[in-house]
Motif scaffolding. Structure first.
Motif, PDB file in Angstrom:
ATOM      1  N   ASP A 102      32.503  20.640  34.888  1.00 41.49           N
ATOM      2  CA  ASP A 102      33.419  21.202  35.883  1.00 41.49           C
ATOM      3  C   ASP A 102      34.323  22.194  35.172  1.00 41.49           C
ATOM      4  OD1 ASP A 102      32.604  19.781  38.191  1.00 41.49           O
ATOM      5  OD2 ASP A 102      33.669  18.001  37.484  1.00 41.49           O
TER       6      ASP A 102
ATOM      7  N   PHE B 220      47.699  23.117  36.464  1.00 38.55           N
ATOM      8  CA  PHE B 220      46.542  22.731  37.282  1.00 38.55           C
ATOM      9  C   PHE B 220      45.902  21.467  36.692  1.00 38.55           C
ATOM     10  CE2 PHE B 220      46.843  27.114  38.707  1.00 38.55           C
ATOM     11  CZ  PHE B 220      46.267  27.141  39.968  1.00 38.55           C
TER      12      PHE B 220
ATOM     13  N   GLY C   9      47.518  18.077  37.566  1.00 45.22           N
ATOM     14  CA  GLY C   9      47.172  17.504  38.869  1.00 45.22           C
ATOM     15  C   GLY C   9      45.822  16.807  38.830  1.00 45.22           C
TER      16      GLY C   9
ATOM     17  N   TYR D  91      45.276  12.644  38.999  1.00 43.48           N
ATOM     18  CA  TYR D  91      44.584  12.066  40.157  1.00 43.48           C
ATOM     19  C   TYR D  91      43.295  11.365  39.745  1.00 43.48           C
ATOM     20  CZ  TYR D  91      43.005  11.170  44.831  1.00 43.48           C
ATOM     21  OH  TYR D  91      42.599  10.527  45.970  1.00 43.48           O
TER      22      TYR D  91
ATOM     23  N   ILE E 219      47.013  21.903  43.575  1.00 43.58           N
ATOM     24  CA  ILE E 219      45.677  22.510  43.703  1.00 43.58           C
ATOM     25  C   ILE E 219      44.692  21.808  42.760  1.00 43.58           C
ATOM     26  CG2 ILE E 219      44.349  24.646  43.419  1.00 43.58           C
ATOM     27  CD1 ILE E 219      47.012  26.158  44.116  1.00 43.58           C
ATOM     28  N   GLY E 220      45.138  21.523  41.541  1.00 47.71           N
ATOM     29  CA  GLY E 220      44.280  20.813  40.594  1.00 47.71           C
ATOM     30  C   GLY E 220      43.880  19.442  41.132  1.00 47.71           C
ATOM     31  N   ALA E 221      44.853  18.743  41.720  1.00 45.36           N
ATOM     32  CA  ALA E 221      44.576  17.415  42.274  1.00 45.36           C
ATOM     33  C   ALA E 221      43.629  17.512  43.462  1.00 45.36           C
ATOM     34  CB  ALA E 221      45.883  16.747  42.697  1.00 45.36           C
TER      35      ALA E 221
ATOM     36  N   ALA F  23      40.311  17.616  42.347  1.00 53.56           N
ATOM     37  CA  ALA F  23      39.901  16.307  41.834  1.00 53.56           C
ATOM     38  C   ALA F  23      39.652  15.341  42.992  1.00 53.56           C
ATOM     39  CB  ALA F  23      40.953  15.755  40.887  1.00 53.56           C
ATOM     40  N   GLY F  24      39.816  15.832  44.224  1.00 48.46           N
ATOM     41  CA  GLY F  24      39.469  15.032  45.399  1.00 48.46           C
ATOM     42  C   GLY F  24      40.637  14.529  46.213  1.00 48.46           C
ATOM     43  N   ALA F  25      41.861  14.890  45.829  1.00 53.19           N
ATOM     44  CA  ALA F  25      43.030  14.338  46.517  1.00 53.19           C
ATOM     45  C   ALA F  25      43.404  15.155  47.752  1.00 53.19           C
ATOM     46  CB  ALA F  25      44.225  14.324  45.567  1.00 53.19           C
ATOM     47  N   LYS F  26      43.980  14.462  48.725  1.00 53.83           N
ATOM     48  CA  LYS F  26      44.766  15.172  49.725  1.00 53.83           C
ATOM     49  C   LYS F  26      46.156  15.292  49.100  1.00 53.83           C
ATOM     50  CE  LYS F  26      42.328  13.838  53.885  1.00 53.83           C
ATOM     51  NZ  LYS F  26      42.430  13.244  55.219  1.00 53.83           N
TER      52      LYS F  26
ATOM     53  N   ALA G  79      34.167  17.363  44.593  1.00 55.16           N
ATOM     54  CA  ALA G  79      35.322  17.199  43.708  1.00 55.16           C
ATOM     55  C   ALA G  79      34.866  17.176  42.253  1.00 55.16           C
ATOM     56  CB  ALA G  79      36.050  15.903  44.041  1.00 55.16           C
ATOM     57  N   PHE G  80      35.810  17.429  41.367  1.00 54.16           N
ATOM     58  CA  PHE G  80      35.540  17.286  39.935  1.00 54.16           C
ATOM     59  C   PHE G  80      35.101  15.850  39.658  1.00 54.16           C
ATOM     60  CE2 PHE G  80      39.137  20.538  39.153  1.00 54.16           C
ATOM     61  CZ  PHE G  80      38.246  21.593  39.261  1.00 54.16           C
ATOM     62  N   GLY G  81      34.228  15.721  38.680  1.00 51.22           N
ATOM     63  CA  GLY G  81      33.829  14.373  38.265  1.00 51.22           C
ATOM     64  C   GLY G  81      32.702  13.794  39.085  1.00 51.22           C
ATOM     65  N   GLU G  82      32.228  14.552  40.076  1.00 55.35           N
ATOM     66  CA  GLU G  82      31.131  14.030  40.908  1.00 55.35           C
ATOM     67  C   GLU G  82      29.772  14.505  40.409  1.00 55.35           C
ATOM     68  OE1 GLU G  82      33.601  13.519  45.122  1.00 55.35           O
ATOM     69  OE2 GLU G  82      32.196  15.189  44.925  1.00 55.35           O
TER      70      GLU G  82
END
Ligand SMILES: Cc1ncc(C[n+]2csc(CCOP(=O)(O)OP(=O)(O)O)c2C)c(N)n1
Ligand code: SF4
Ligand SMILES: [Mg+2]
Lengths: 256, 182, 379
Positions: free
Chosen positions: A61, A73, A76, A80, C75-77, C80-83, C223-226
């Motif tokens: 990624d 960035f 965040g 998370y 935006i980064g979160a 990563a999949g977050a609302k 999302a990242f990590g998927e």
């Protein structure tokens, strides 16, 4: 290496003799030797030539962000999803000038980032303007008589701010550099590696280092391991760049 | 009772005016009323004059700020002087903290003195709860919200370690209200 | 702030909350589990409530070093999949603008609440204004779209924050709640609804995250990590995220799509409310707290037989052009009271073919009923 390069990527965008390509190689070697899973790696970069090291080339990624904001960035994303292994790769200008505040705060928080700062002592991408890392006296397009100000010592800066792994190497020390990146990958906490990376196009040719080889030779001549410093005279130390691992400790005894 | 009742609580910063307003509003909501409240905040809530305004209604409230007070609660002379003329003539009511506020003559409305600070000090050794004493007297006199609702509001908004003190203050206020009004 | 003792979303039924608290509860109900922010009056209560609630709900909260890093972390979160959301006020909103453009161009869902205060500059920090309406639309460079909603009550601080999340997820666009100090600090009766509708971003394994042939123009977002090995950049990019910084066609196509996906859906996004407009010859157009004052005035004048009504804008961006144009055809004149020097009045003039009179006020106070009454009774 194919495993690590994104399908579809054919060439790198760097000038001939640019250190960023060597650094790119060193990072991927360290990742390979550490047997990292690229699917769990997130590479975050800002804006600049150095920010193109991971994006689009690395096959994990990648988040290519705004100038100076990579660490913000990354904060965040990492908070998370703590399972991500987050490596931030960006330039000296990006991380320490426009992004300097995020740098010290990310270090203070000791967030588990592997930060690689490609330091070419200049703003490469925008045409060779002075940076917060440009040595005093160096000529740049915005310091025509030589820069009047002292540069940051980035390693000391992040150490003071709370980083828990701090090292400096040049791309001319590939083995030590790869080992250092591997250590950072294992380290839990804010790791920072300053990597001296020559920019012949924007720095060298204005500072009497016309050809790329001259820049490389200059780095080889000037970089000295911290263990070798003892016993050298002030004269012998002039112009030298001290490299090595300056700090490696766990957060338990650094955090107050 | 008119469809809309506008209440202004006032005093100086630190007297618990904002909390009193929140309790009053919360109690109104507990009783199913439509309530809109606003108060001083920031620097205003710390020093000088502090106010909290609550509009009660049986239906949705269009303009949620106070236009003219039906009722004024004044815990300091400064606040009283500032707001006593902005109360509806005739039907208006002013409750003031007797001992803290000298009421003015000649206002064409009802004025009732409640020695809230005095009783808070005398009975509870704590001037901090004078606001709740006054609130107790106020709800006893006007029946704007029930005692039950107010007790519930205190349980929602006041930290546990101060809760029984506040409930005692409310009780004292209610008794005072009965006395001065009855 | 006191603990709510809740490990869940806020309980259904009637409550007495401030607008800022309600906005936080709306976000929680929408599924927001990441908040990054920086303190600023008059929005800080949102941050404090989120700090409390996200700790109760095991979400992620962080106070960042400034507003720039706050929106960047959001935006980064989100990737990563977050609302994820942040809240701020004028000065912080200004600092966020570059990154809002980034979110628009990378199609990152995120919510920004701006509790507007009296600007420009530091202005009157504790006082009310609505001077950021144009900035919400045009604050970042280049051509892009955002969604901006305007709550007029504590109830709507909850409802519209929830809706902002839904729209943001549905269209992959930054969504803003353009609140104001008066609504943010108002306490009111609010009903937490029995049932709410929740939208989540589309996901599709192996799909192109930045291009689609679907009618709505909204690509899927992993999302990242998927394991998708995402390539995200704020430079012009193709459907898979590869930089295309020299290709005119790629740029035109991307800019067109991120604009059109919002403009095509204005029917879904835009909400307005009519009050007494059927037979009116004079109308007010208002939004936010000022719409409350306006409705109050309209009802009073109606009692005296005046043919006056109100069009309330719940959505500010995309602008409710159709409703305004249509109203302009029916009435003789439109008054636009607002707590700025005529930002929305200017938009109304673009679409309404009738007299448009701006009633802008910039004194740090809400517009009083008397002020609007006086202007209206002059005609
Ligand atoms: C907000 C903002 N200001 C300025 C720029 C222009 N800009 C792009 S790259 C850059 C400098 C990059 O220098 P550095 O981070 O050292 O990377 P290098 O190119 O030297 O590798 C600047 C100033 C920008 N993109 N955004
Ligand atoms: S300008 Fe300098 S840093 Fe950029 S690619 Fe060329 S040599 Fe490398
Ligand atoms: Mg550089």
């Amino acid at each position: 290496m194919e495993k690590y390069i994104r399908p579809g990527v054919k060439t790198t965008p760097f000038c001939p003799g640019c250190g960023h390509g060597i650094l790119m190689n060193a990072i991927l070697r360290a990742i390979d030797e550490s047997k990292m899973d690229m699917k769990k790696m997130l590479f975050v970069s800002g804006i600049g030539c150095a920010a193109w090291i991971p994006s689009p080339h690395f096959n994990g990624d990648t988040l290519h962000t705004l100038h100076g904001r990579a660490l913000a960035f990354a904060t965040g994303a990492k908070l998370y999803n703590p399972d991500l292994c987050v490596m931030v790769i960006s330039g000296d200008g990006d991380l320490s000038s426009i992004g300097g505040n995020h740098l010290i705060h990310a270090a203070r928080r000791d967030i588990d980032f592997k930060v690689i700062c490609a330091n070419n002592l200049i703003y490469g991408m925008t045409g060779g303007q002075v940076a917060s890392t440009t040595p005093k006296g160096s000529k740049t397009t915005t310091t025509v008589e030589g820069s009047p100000y002292r540069p940051f010592d980035l390693c000391k800066l992040v150490e003071a701010a709370g980083a828990t792994y701090v090292a400096r190497y040049a791309v001319t020390q590939p083995v030590a550099l790869i080992n250092s990146i591997k250590k950072a990958l294992l380290h839990k906490g804010f790791s920072f590696i300053e990597v001296l990376s020559p920019c012949p196009t924007q720095f060298g040719r204005r500072n009497l280092l016309d050809r790329p080889e001259e820049m490389i030779q200059d780095l080889i001549r000037r970089c000295i391991l911290q263990e070798e410093v003892r016993g050298l005279s002030e004269e012998e130390m002039a112009e030298r760049i001290i490299t090595g691992e300056f700090l490696t400790c766990q957060r338990s005894y650094r955090c107050v | 009772m008119p469809a809309i009742i506008q209440v202004r609580l006032s005093g100086f910063g630190g007297q618990g005016i904002v909390l009193a307003g929140i309790l009053l509003g919360e109690a109104g909501v507990i009783e199913g009323k439509y309530v809109a409240g606003s108060n001083s905040y920031g620097a205003q809530a710390r020093g000088s004059n502090c106010k909290s305004e609550i509009v009660f209604s049986d239906g949705p409230i269009d303009f949620p700020h106070l236009t003219k007070a039906d009722i004024l609660l004044a815990m300091s002379q400064g606040a009283y002087n500032l707001y006593c003329e902005d109360v509806k003539e005739g039907s208006g009511l002013i409750l003031f903290d007797q001992g803290q506020v000298m009421p003015r003559e000649g206002l064409h409305l009802i004025e009732i003195g409640v020695p809230a600070t005095e009783y808070a000090l005398k009975r509870l050794k704590n001037r901090q709860v004078a606001n709740i004493v006054l609130l107790g007297a106020f709800i006893e006199i006007t029946k704007i919200v029930s005692r039950k609702a107010m007790e519930k509001a205190i349980r929602v908004h006041v930290a546990e370690r101060f809760r029984s003190l506040n409930l005692k203050a409310l009780q004292i206020g209610i008794e005072l209200g009965r006395r001065v009004h009855g | 702030m006191r603990s709510t003792g809740l490990k869940t979303t806020f309980p259904k039924g009637l409550h007495y909350l401030s607008g800022n608290e309600a906005a936080a509860e709306g976000a929680i109900a929408a599924g927001c589990r990441f908040y990054a922010g920086y303190p600023i009056t008059p929005s800080s209560e949102i941050m404090e409530r989120m700090a409390l609630r996200l700790s109760e709900l095991r979400g992620v909260f962080i106070q960042m070093e400034d507003e720039i890093s706050s929106i960047c972390a959001v935006i980064g979160a989100s990737w990563a999949g977050a609302k994820a959301m942040t809240a701020t006020s004028g000065p912080g909103f200004s600092l966020m603008q570059e990154s809002i453009g980034y979110a628009a161009f990378t199609e990152t869902p995120c919510v920004i609440i701006d509790v507007q205060r009296a600007g420009p500059c530091t202005g009157q920090a504790t006082k009310v204004g609505s001077g950021d309406i144009m900035q919400a639309r045009w604050g970042s460079h280049g051509d892009y779209q955002v969604i901006a909603l305007s709550p007029w009550s504590v109830q709507e601080m909850y409802d519209l924050t929830l809706r902002a999340f839904n729209l943001s997820e549905r269209y992959r666009v930054p969504a803003m709640v353009m609140a104001d100090e008066a609504v943010g600090h108002l306490r009111e009766t609010i009903r937490i609804p029995e049932k709410i509708e929740i939208w989540d971003r589309k996901k599709e394994k192996g799909g192109a995250p930045f291009g689609t042939d679907e009618e709505d123009g909204v690509p899927p977002m992993p999302a990242f990590g998927e394991g998708e090995r995402l390539l995200v950049t704020g430079s012009t990019h193709d459907a898979f995220g590869f930089r295309r910084t020299d290709d005119p066609e790629a740029h035109a196509k991307l800019v067109e799509r991120i604009n059109q996906k919002i403009l095509k859906s204005t029917r879904v996004i835009v909400e307005t409310e009519d009050y007494f407009l059927e037979d009116s010859d004079t109308a007010l157009i208002a939004y936010g707290f000022t719409a409350r004052t306006s409705l109050y005035v309209v009802k009073r004048l109606r009692k005296e037989g005046a043919r006056v009504g109100l069009l309330r804008l719940k959505t500010l961006w995309p602008f409710p052009e159709e409703a305004v144009a249509e109203l302009g055809r029916r009435v003789k004149r439109i008054f636009v009271p607002e707590m700025n020097q005529g930002q929305v009045a200017g938009e109304v003039k673009k679409y309404a073919r009738c007299d448009v009179i701006s009633l802008g006020q910039t004194n740090g106070e809400v517009i009083q009923p008397g002020t609007i009454l006086e202007a209206l009774t002059k005609i």
